[in-house]
Write a protein that holds these residues in place. Structure first.
Motif, PDB file in Angstrom:
ATOM      1  N   TRP A 112      30.657  58.000  39.495  1.00 55.58           N
ATOM      2  CA  TRP A 112      31.064  57.207  38.341  1.00 55.58           C
ATOM      3  C   TRP A 112      32.477  56.675  38.538  1.00 55.58           C
ATOM      4  CZ3 TRP A 112      31.571  62.402  38.525  1.00 55.58           C
ATOM      5  CH2 TRP A 112      32.738  62.989  38.014  1.00 55.58           C
ATOM      6  N   LEU A 113      32.802  55.663  37.744  1.00 57.64           N
ATOM      7  CA  LEU A 113      34.077  54.949  37.873  1.00 57.64           C
ATOM      8  C   LEU A 113      34.861  55.078  36.568  1.00 57.64           C
ATOM      9  CD1 LEU A 113      36.009  52.852  39.286  1.00 57.64           C
ATOM     10  CD2 LEU A 113      34.584  51.063  38.252  1.00 57.64           C
ATOM     11  N   THR A 114      36.166  55.331  36.710  1.00 60.67           N
ATOM     12  CA  THR A 114      37.077  55.354  35.576  1.00 60.67           C
ATOM     13  C   THR A 114      38.204  54.370  35.843  1.00 60.67           C
ATOM     14  OG1 THR A 114      36.608  57.683  35.117  1.00 60.67           O
ATOM     15  CG2 THR A 114      38.615  56.754  34.158  1.00 60.67           C
ATOM     16  N   VAL A 115      38.395  53.442  34.927  1.00 60.09           N
ATOM     17  CA  VAL A 115      39.463  52.447  35.051  1.00 60.09           C
ATOM     18  C   VAL A 115      40.418  52.650  33.879  1.00 60.09           C
ATOM     19  CG1 VAL A 115      40.032  50.005  35.219  1.00 60.09           C
ATOM     20  CG2 VAL A 115      37.850  50.842  36.136  1.00 60.09           C
ATOM     21  N   SER A 116      41.673  52.948  34.151  1.00 56.31           N
ATOM     22  CA  SER A 116      42.648  53.174  33.082  1.00 56.31           C
ATOM     23  C   SER A 116      42.965  51.861  32.367  1.00 56.31           C
ATOM     24  CB  SER A 116      43.928  53.795  33.646  1.00 56.31           C
ATOM     25  OG  SER A 116      44.569  52.895  34.530  1.00 56.31           O
ATOM     26  N   GLU A 117      43.451  51.977  31.136  1.00 54.86           N
ATOM     27  CA  GLU A 117      43.702  50.793  30.320  1.00 54.86           C
ATOM     28  C   GLU A 117      44.827  49.929  30.894  1.00 54.86           C
ATOM     29  OE1 GLU A 117      44.518  52.123  26.405  1.00 54.86           O
ATOM     30  OE2 GLU A 117      42.458  52.821  26.003  1.00 54.86           O
ATOM     31  N   GLU A 118      45.732  50.533  31.656  1.00 60.99           N
ATOM     32  CA  GLU A 118      46.859  49.768  32.199  1.00 60.99           C
ATOM     33  C   GLU A 118      46.458  48.837  33.334  1.00 60.99           C
ATOM     34  OE1 GLU A 118      46.742  53.033  32.107  1.00 60.99           O
ATOM     35  OE2 GLU A 118      48.049  53.567  30.406  1.00 60.99           O
ATOM     36  N   VAL A 119      45.278  49.032  33.894  1.00 60.48           N
ATOM     37  CA  VAL A 119      44.843  48.217  35.041  1.00 60.48           C
ATOM     38  C   VAL A 119      44.348  46.872  34.534  1.00 60.48           C
ATOM     39  CG1 VAL A 119      43.187  48.017  36.921  1.00 60.48           C
ATOM     40  CG2 VAL A 119      44.267  50.217  36.441  1.00 60.48           C
ATOM     41  N   ASP A 120      44.945  45.803  35.053  1.00 58.84           N
ATOM     42  CA  ASP A 120      44.550  44.432  34.703  1.00 58.84           C
ATOM     43  C   ASP A 120      44.182  43.702  35.987  1.00 58.84           C
ATOM     44  OD1 ASP A 120      44.083  41.994  33.598  1.00 58.84           O
ATOM     45  OD2 ASP A 120      46.174  41.550  33.087  1.00 58.84           O
ATOM     46  N   SER A 121      42.892  43.712  36.313  1.00 57.00           N
ATOM     47  CA  SER A 121      42.463  43.111  37.583  1.00 57.00           C
ATOM     48  C   SER A 121      42.615  41.602  37.589  1.00 57.00           C
ATOM     49  CB  SER A 121      40.998  43.480  37.855  1.00 57.00           C
ATOM     50  OG  SER A 121      40.151  42.955  36.844  1.00 57.00           O
ATOM     51  N   ALA A 122      42.795  40.988  36.412  1.00 60.84           N
ATOM     52  CA  ALA A 122      42.960  39.527  36.369  1.00 60.84           C
ATOM     53  C   ALA A 122      44.250  39.088  37.028  1.00 60.84           C
ATOM     54  CB  ALA A 122      42.914  39.041  34.921  1.00 60.84           C
ATOM     55  N   THR A 123      45.220  39.984  37.131  1.00 63.26           N
ATOM     56  CA  THR A 123      46.513  39.639  37.740  1.00 63.26           C
ATOM     57  C   THR A 123      46.542  39.938  39.233  1.00 63.26           C
ATOM     58  OG1 THR A 123      47.454  41.827  37.246  1.00 63.26           O
ATOM     59  CG2 THR A 123      47.681  40.101  35.565  1.00 63.26           C
ATOM     60  N   TRP A 124      45.454  40.487  39.773  1.00 61.64           N
ATOM     61  CA  TRP A 124      45.443  40.825  41.190  1.00 61.64           C
ATOM     62  C   TRP A 124      45.322  39.578  42.045  1.00 61.64           C
ATOM     63  CZ3 TRP A 124      41.366  45.389  41.275  1.00 61.64           C
ATOM     64  CH2 TRP A 124      41.906  46.484  40.569  1.00 61.64           C
ATOM     65  N   SER A 125      46.076  39.554  43.121  1.00 59.82           N
ATOM     66  CA  SER A 125      45.930  38.475  44.097  1.00 59.82           C
ATOM     67  C   SER A 125      44.651  38.715  44.905  1.00 59.82           C
ATOM     68  CB  SER A 125      47.131  38.454  45.034  1.00 59.82           C
ATOM     69  OG  SER A 125      47.199  39.645  45.805  1.00 59.82           O
ATOM     70  N   PRO A 126      44.094  37.668  45.549  1.00 58.44           N
ATOM     71  CA  PRO A 126      42.882  37.872  46.361  1.00 58.44           C
ATOM     72  C   PRO A 126      43.031  38.951  47.432  1.00 58.44           C
ATOM     73  CG  PRO A 126      43.226  35.535  45.978  1.00 58.44           C
ATOM     74  CD  PRO A 126      44.438  36.231  45.436  1.00 58.44           C
ATOM     75  N   PRO A 127      44.169  39.016  48.196  1.00 57.49           N
ATOM     76  CA  PRO A 127      44.288  40.107  49.174  1.00 57.49           C
ATOM     77  C   PRO A 127      44.303  41.483  48.519  1.00 57.49           C
ATOM     78  CG  PRO A 127      45.840  38.342  49.683  1.00 57.49           C
ATOM     79  CD  PRO A 127      45.278  38.047  48.334  1.00 57.49           C
ATOM     80  N   LEU A 128      44.971  41.601  47.352  1.00 58.11           N
ATOM     81  CA  LEU A 128      45.011  42.889  46.667  1.00 58.11           C
ATOM     82  C   LEU A 128      43.617  43.282  46.181  1.00 58.11           C
ATOM     83  CD1 LEU A 128      46.418  45.290  45.346  1.00 58.11           C
ATOM     84  CD2 LEU A 128      46.998  43.804  43.409  1.00 58.11           C
ATOM     85  N   ALA A 129      42.895  42.346  45.553  1.00 53.56           N
ATOM     86  CA  ALA A 129      41.552  42.638  45.061  1.00 53.56           C
ATOM     87  C   ALA A 129      40.626  43.075  46.195  1.00 53.56           C
ATOM     88  CB  ALA A 129      40.982  41.414  44.349  1.00 53.56           C
ATOM     89  N   LYS A 130      40.739  42.383  47.329  1.00 52.04           N
ATOM     90  CA  LYS A 130      39.889  42.726  48.471  1.00 52.04           C
ATOM     91  C   LYS A 130      40.237  44.102  49.014  1.00 52.04           C
ATOM     92  CE  LYS A 130      38.241  40.761  52.820  1.00 52.04           C
ATOM     93  NZ  LYS A 130      38.358  39.621  53.748  1.00 52.04           N
TER      94      LYS A 130
END
Length: 389
Positions: free
Chosen positions: A279-297
């Motif tokens: 299972w996956l847990t994502v904390s509320e502070e994580v905002d993947s919309a601000t990730w750059s493509p290299p970071l997301a990858k």
């Protein structure tokens, strides 16, 4: 091996030809109408033609032919200069010939190999320098006396220009090779990640099928369906990687457009099985919309590598927890399992080490860190931290 002359350099050929024709007409208007004058004009025409022939020879990699052509033009120019010096004082050294020889000096110093360069460059330099002997009266005119060294400085300047362009060509080739090497390493990491992930899933499910096929036919059928689906996904990933390897220009076009968290959720969902709850847990502070493509990858590859290693080596794990959280200006990724320390090794999987090596290289490029080891409370953790910017 020096590269062929870029096609872009041949685009102003028409302008160069018109300029050479203008010089030739100017020279034809001042030389004497004698056999010597015609010899000067013929020499100019041959030198200009040699520039074109030498450039084509260098473009096709025939450096020996280019050397013979350049040396031949130099010898012809020196012979005509000697004839002029011994007979009459000319009012022109042959401007079209001078321009042609200077272009040969520059092109030869830029593109010729070592031995052809050693033979042709000095001959061109000598021929260009001695063109001043066709106008020996320059020093008698005060305004023109500074031009006495003109025919020595010009070939030196064009030779330096050729060597400078040669150095720039080498620098560009080196930079391009570094870029290509980085692309190859990136593709190798992607290839390992995709193949290891899908093949590990297939092998693990096949191993599980051996134990449940006889006592639980329904579960066995589900496992075989999962194996088929995973194999098809692996073939799609392989086809995509092969296209990228065959045509690197499509790399950006083929970049995934699915949101990073969606892809991570999909990885975790596919890794979840009755025998190994994931299972996956994502904390509320994580905002993947601000990730750059290299970071997301990189985040996705970290989760993928962690899940793949759990399947390969955590034989006794019954639960796997993927955690994404924020620590200031860094993203923290943790993949934890509850396998006992002595039960991690699965004999059928020989560790290659390429996955962690490639992941470490990927994270290091972004200023991140990767750690892996047992947890105090038991189990194993793969942890990575990556700066947001």
């Amino acid at each position: 091996m020096p590269p062929p002359i870029p096609t872009a350099l041949t685009s102003p050929r028409l302008a160069a030809g018109l300029l050479a024709a203008l010089f030739f007409v100017a020279d034809a208007g001042v030389v004497s109408r004698t056999g010597l004058g015609l010899a000067i004009l013929a020499c100019e025409a041959l030198v200009c033609c040699t520039v074109v022939a030498t450039s084509r020879a260098l473009r096709s990699g025939r450096h020996g032919t280019a050397c013979v052509l350049a040396a031949g033009a130099s010898v012809l120019s020196l012979l005509v200069t000697s004839m002029v010096q011994e007979s009459v004082l000319q009012r022109t050294p042959g401007w079209a010939e001078l321009a042609g020889l200077l272009l040969l000096v520059c092109v030869t110093c830029r593109y010729s190999r070592g031995l052809p360069l050693v033979f042709s460059a000095p001959a061109l330099f000598a021929a260009t320098s001695r063109l001043g002997l066709r106008a020996p009266g320059l020093s008698d005119v005060s305004l023109l006396s500074p031009l006495d060294g003109f025919f020595t400085l010009l070939p030196s300047a064009f030779a330096l220009l050729g060597f400078y362009l040669r150095t720039e060509d080498r620098r560009r080739r080196s930079t391009a090779e570094q870029v290509r090497q980085a692309e190859r390493l990136d593709l190798a990491r992607d290839l390992h990640d995709h193949v290891a992930h899908h093949m590990t899933a297939i092998i693990v499910q096949a191993q599980a099928g051996e134990h449940v096929a006889e006592r639980d036919a329904a579960t066995a059928r589900r496992l075989f369906a999962d194996i088929e689906r995973t194999g098809q996904d692996g073939l799609v990933a392989m086809s995509r990687m092969v296209r990228l390897l065959r045509d690197p220009d499509t790399r950006e076009q083929a970049a995934p457009t699915t949101p990073a968290l969606t892809r991570i959720h999909d990885l975790v969902r596919r890794a979840d099985t009755p025998e190994q709850h994931t299972w996956l847990t994502v904390s509320e502070e994580v905002d993947s919309a601000t990730w750059s493509p290299p970071l997301a990858k990189s985040v996705e590859r970290t989760v993928q590598e962690g899940l793949t290693n759990v399947r390969k080596h955590a034989r006794g794990a019954t639960s796997v927890h993927v955690l994404l959280e924020s620590d200031g200006n860094r993203v923290v990724i943790r993949v934890r399992d509850n396998a006992a320390g002595g039960g991690r090794a699965r004999p059928r999987f020989r560790p290659s080490g390429f996955g962690l090596i490639g992941l470490t290289e990927r994270l290091t490029e972004l200023g991140g860190e990767l750690n892996s080891g047992p947890m105090p409370e038991g189990g194993w953790e793969l942890a990575a931290t990556i700066p947001l910017g």
